[in-house]
Design a protein around this motif. Structure first.
Motif, PDB file in Angstrom:
ATOM      1  N   ASP A  65       9.032 -45.690 -41.276  1.00  0.00           N
ATOM      2  CA  ASP A  65       9.051 -45.498 -42.893  1.00  0.00           C
ATOM      3  C   ASP A  65       8.310 -45.049 -43.585  1.00  0.00           C
ATOM      4  N   PHE A  66       8.020 -43.439 -43.013  1.00  0.00           N
ATOM      5  CA  PHE A  66       7.078 -42.965 -43.406  1.00  0.00           C
ATOM      6  C   PHE A  66       8.268 -42.017 -44.664  1.00  0.00           C
ATOM      7  N   GLY A  75       3.749 -44.719 -45.260  1.00  0.00           N
ATOM      8  CA  GLY A  75       4.127 -45.528 -44.231  1.00  0.00           C
ATOM      9  C   GLY A  75       3.941 -46.418 -43.096  1.00  0.00           C
TER      10      GLY A  75
END
Length: 151
Positions: free
Chosen positions: A79-80, A102
């Motif tokens: 989820d960076f 993230g």
């Protein structure tokens, strides 16, 4: 004795080079689309933003090297996100202060997964020619990353 100040150009761009000079708004647009592609984790789109061969942090690399690095980041921190806080354009150069975030779910930077949500600053300095980066430099807050990874 009178002195005169004279500007000497070491290289006058030829007709082909003049065609490739980009406006600051065009350079900004390239960088903004690049950040959008990063946040979509559409790393294969780097063909749109990065020359085949370039300089990354002072070393020659290929676009494939850049894509592999980004995919490794995206795999370990799925989820960076990259959020631009400040941006400055000067000719073919773009400088940006970013805030990255993230969740560390797989080994990253040699550290086993922690499940920690990482938040850290990044400074990037890129140069653009013909709509793509030919030089990419960045610096992250390594101490913040190490502290959050517990290393």
């Amino acid at each position: 004795m009178a002195t005169t100040n004279k500007i000497v150009r070491l290289h006058e761009p030829g007709p082909e080079e003049r065609k490739t000079i980009m406006s600051e708004s065009e350079v900004r647009e390239v960088f903004e689309r690049y950040i959008e592609a990063l946040n979509a984790h559409d790393f294969d789109r780097m063909t749109e933003f990065v020359h085949d061969e370039l300089i990354e942090n002072g070393k020659p690399v290929t676009r494939d090297d850049i894509i592999a690095e980004l995919k490794a980041h995206g795999d370990a921190v799925p989820d960076f996100t990259w959020r631009v806080q400040d941006i400055a354009i000067d000719g073919d150069r773009v400088a940006a202060r970013l805030f990255n975030k993230g969740t560390h779910t797989k080994e990253w930077l040699g550290v086993p997964p922690t499940g920690a949500t990482l938040e850290f600053g990044e400074y990037s300095f890129h140069k653009v020619r013909d709509g793509r980066f030919y030089e990419m430099n960045y610096l992250i807050d390594a101490q913040a990353v190490q502290r959050q990874l517990g290393s």
